[in-house]
Scaffold this active site. Structure first.
Site, mmCIF file in Angstrom:
data_model
loop_
_atom_site.group_PDB
_atom_site.id
_atom_site.type_symbol
_atom_site.label_atom_id
_atom_site.label_comp_id
_atom_site.label_asym_id
_atom_site.label_seq_id
_atom_site.Cartn_x
_atom_site.Cartn_y
_atom_site.Cartn_z
ATOM 1 N N ASP A 1 -29.801 26.051 -38.531
ATOM 2 C CA ASP A 1 -30.045 27.439 -38.127
ATOM 3 C C ASP A 1 -30.340 27.476 -36.621
ATOM 4 O OD1 ASP A 1 -30.809 30.318 -39.135
ATOM 5 O OD2 ASP A 1 -32.320 29.728 -37.653
ATOM 6 N N HIS B 1 -30.214 39.428 -34.496
ATOM 7 C CA HIS B 1 -31.511 38.742 -34.553
ATOM 8 C C HIS B 1 -32.671 39.691 -34.863
ATOM 9 C CE1 HIS B 1 -33.464 34.838 -32.877
ATOM 10 N NE2 HIS B 1 -34.223 35.362 -33.801
ATOM 11 N N TYR C 1 -33.113 30.695 -28.617
ATOM 12 C CA TYR C 1 -33.886 29.446 -28.677
ATOM 13 C C TYR C 1 -33.594 28.563 -27.454
ATOM 14 C CZ TYR C 1 -34.325 30.855 -33.618
ATOM 15 O OH TYR C 1 -34.535 31.553 -34.789
ATOM 16 N N LYS D 1 -27.433 33.602 -33.845
ATOM 17 C CA LYS D 1 -27.920 34.995 -33.840
ATOM 18 C C LYS D 1 -27.664 35.664 -32.499
ATOM 19 C CE LYS D 1 -31.578 33.217 -36.797
ATOM 20 N NZ LYS D 1 -31.935 31.894 -36.228
#
Ligand code: A2P
Length: 318
Positions: A47, A114, A52, A81
Site C-alpha cells: 500500500d 486519498h 508518503y 493514492k
C-alpha cells in the site's frame, strides 16, 4: 506463505490479497529494504501513496524483485493514492502517471482518492494561506471521480476506490458515478472499530481497507501519555491466550472481520511477525470483546482541514 493469504473480491470481480504492507511513515532510507524483505517472505500487496514521499524508493525495490525473479508483476497488488492538491480533473492522469513513473510500473492494481476534500492545486503538498491556515480548493470529489473512472478505463489502474470517505459522501458518490468504488480505506482498530460505516460499505459491496490497524504508534503527532493500543492489558492478555503478540491479535481481528489489513513496519522481525497470523483464529467471543473496546479513538483526524466543506469527520457523520 503467500498462498496462505486469503483474497477478497471487489465489486468489479478483481481479487485482492486481504493482507499487505503499509508504507505510511516508512522513511526513504528504510522502505526499500522493508518492501524487498516483505516480498521475499510472501507479502504480495503493498500500500503506497504519493504523499508518503517514498514511492521512488519503493519503485527501486519493485524493480529489483522483478529483476531478481523473486516475483512477477502480475503476482503483486500495488495500491497508490491521489493527493488532495491534485483533485482537479485535469491533474488526475498526470498524478497517476507520476506515481507509475516513481514506482517503475506500467499499471496500478488500485488507485484511491486519498481524502474527499481538495486542497489548493499546483503548489506545496500541504498548501497554506498567508495566515498559516490550510489553503482549500472547492473541486468537488464527484468531478475528481469522473477523472478516476477515466484513468481506470485507460488501463492505468485495474480498480479505483476512495479513502477517508464518510457514509454521506459514499452515498452521493454511488448515486453519481458509473464505476462504484472498490474499497474505502479508513482508519480501523479496536479503539475505532467503525462498525456503522463498515456495515454500510458491506451493504453496498464496498470492501473496507483498514489503515492504522496497530494504532500507528509512530504517528508524528503522538503525545506522551496517549493510550497505546499494543500495550492495552486486555489485548496483551488475549495475546497470551493464543500464544501470539498483541499486534498479531489486532491484525487477525481485522482479517477475520473481512477487512483488508495493511500494517506498516520497517523492521524485519515485525514484518515477519505480522505475517504469521494464519495458524490461529479468534473466537466469536473474543472478537466481540475486541469490538467492545471502541471509544471513538480516532488518531488520524486531519484537523488542519476541519472547516473544509468536504471534511469527512467534522460534522458528526460516520
Ligand atoms: P516499525 O515500523 O518501526 O517496525 P500502523 O500500521 O498502525 O500505522 O502502525 C505502524 C507502527 O507500528 C510502526 O511504529 C511500527 O514500527 C509498529 N509496528 C509494526 N509491527 C509491529 C509489531 N508487530 N509490534 C509492535 N509494533 C509494531
Amino acid at each position: 506463505m503467500a498462498s496462505k493469504v486469503p483474497f477478497v473480491t471487489f465489486n468489479n470481480g478483481q481479487k485482492f490479497p486481504i493482507f499487505g504492507l503499509g508504507t505510511w511513515k516508512s522513511k526513504p532510507g528504510e522502505v526499500k529494504e522493508a518492501v524487498k524483505y516483505a516480498i521475499s517472505i510472501g507479502y504480495r500487496h503493498i500500500d503506497c501513496a504519493h504523499i508518503y514521499e517514498n514511492e521512488p524508493e519503493i519503485g527501486s525495490a519493485l524493480s529489483e524483485v522483478f529483476k531478481e525473479g523473486i516475483v512477477k508483476r502480475e503476482e503483486l497488488y500495488i495500491t497508490s493514492k491521489l493527493w488532495n492538491t491534485m483533485h482537479r480533473p485535469d491533474l488526475v492522469e498526470p498524478a497517476i502517471k507520476t506515481t507509475l513513473k516513481n514506482l517503475q510500473l506500467e499499471y496500478l492494481d488500485l488507485y484511491l482518492i486519498h481524502w474527499p476534500f481538495a486542497l489548493k492545486e499546483e503548489g506545496a503538498l500541504f498548501p497554506t494561506n498567508p495566515d498559516g491556515t490550510t489553503a482549500y480548493s472547492d473541486v468537488d470529489y464527484l468531478d475528481t471521480w469522473k477523472a478516476m473512472e477515466a484513468v481506470q478505463k485507460k488501463g492505468l489502474t485495474k480498480s479505483i476506490g476512495v479513502s477517508n470517505f464518510n457514509k454521506k459522501q459514499l452515498e452521493r458518490l454511488l448515486q453519481n458515478s458509473t464505476i462504484p468504488p472498490a474499497t474505502n480505506q479508513i482508519e480501523v482498530h479496536p479503539y475505532l472499530n467503525q462498525k456503522k460505516l463498515i456495515d454500510y460499505c458491506t451493504s453496498k459491496k464496498i470492501v473496507i481497507t483498514a489503515y492504522s490497524p496497530l494504532g500507528s504508534p509512530d504517528r508524528p503527532w503522538a503525545k506522551p501519555g496517549d493510550p497505546q493500543l499494543l500495550d492495552d492489558p486486555k489485548i496483551v492478555a488475549l495475546g497470551k491466550k493464543y500464544k501470539k503478540t498483541p499486534a498479531q491479535v489486532v491484525l487477525k481481528y481485522q482479517v477475520q472481520r473481512g477487512n483488508i489489513t495493511i500494517p506498516k513496519s520497517v523492521t524485519k522481525s515485525r514484518i515477519l511477525q505480522n505475517f504469521d497470523i494464519w495458524d490461529f483464529n479468534l473466537t466469536a467471543e473474543d472478537i466481540a470483546l475486541l469490538d467492545s473496546f471502541d471509544c471513538n479513538g480516532r488518531i488520524c483526524p486531519y484537523d488542519d482541514a476541519f472547516s473544509h466543506k468536504d471534511h469527512p469527520f467534522s460534522r458528526d457523520e460516520y
